[in-house]
Design a protein around this motif. Structure first.
Motif, PDB file in Angstrom:
ATOM      1  N   ALA A 202      -3.988   3.465  -0.204  1.00  0.00           N
ATOM      2  CA  ALA A 202      -4.790   3.353   1.017  1.00  0.00           C
ATOM      3  C   ALA A 202      -5.667   4.594   1.193  1.00  0.00           C
ATOM      4  CB  ALA A 202      -3.874   3.177   2.224  1.00  0.00           C
TER       5      ALA A 202
ATOM      6  N   ASN B 185      -1.696  -0.659  -3.694  1.00  0.00           N
ATOM      7  CA  ASN B 185      -3.014  -0.072  -3.458  1.00  0.00           C
ATOM      8  C   ASN B 185      -2.848   1.283  -2.776  1.00  0.00           C
ATOM      9  OD1 ASN B 185      -5.920  -0.142  -3.394  1.00  0.00           O
ATOM     10  ND2 ASN B 185      -5.752  -0.488  -1.190  1.00  0.00           N
TER      11      ASN B 185
ATOM     12  N   GLU C 130       0.838  -1.194   0.000  1.00  0.00           N
ATOM     13  CA  GLU C 130       0.000   0.000   0.000  1.00  0.00           C
ATOM     14  C   GLU C 130       0.875   1.247   0.000  1.00  0.00           C
ATOM     15  OE1 GLU C 130      -4.275  -0.458   1.504  1.00  0.00           O
ATOM     16  OE2 GLU C 130      -3.000  -0.714   3.264  1.00  0.00           O
TER      17      GLU C 130
END
Length: 102
Positions: free
Chosen positions: A90, A88, A6
């Protein structure tokens, strides 16, 4: 399964401000993207990811974005399982303070 890496919205914003070459994929729906997208992001709605990844370079790293981080995590996980390197974002666009384009 490998855990998806992340990145915080703040770290991503810094990378953009430093003009780093990034591959950002926004997996939100059309009406969500109409409210603004991260500059340079490519829009691929979540349900199109399985067919769209065939056009993506497996040697590149992709940063996945959605509204809150859930759908992009699913997309990142799916892509990782197919040999892609993903991160990803966050918190998603709800946490994004940076510039957006319409």
């Amino acid at each position: 399964m490998d855990e998806v890496k992340e990145i915080t919205t703040k770290d991503l914003q810094e990378k953009l401000e430093n003009n780093e070459s990034l591959n950002i994929i926004d997996v939100r729906e059309d009406e969500e993207v109409a409210n603004g997208m991260i500059p340079t992001a490519k829009h691929i709605p979540l349900q199109q990811i399985p067919e769209a990844i065939n056009d993506l370079d497996q040697d590149q790293e992709y940063i996945m974005v959605c509204r809150s981080g859930g759908r992009s995590m699913n997309a990142a996980s799916f892509m990782n399982q197919h040999g892609y390197n993903t991160i990803n974002m966050a918190g998603g666009m709800l946490d994004w303070d940076g510039e957006v384009v319409f």
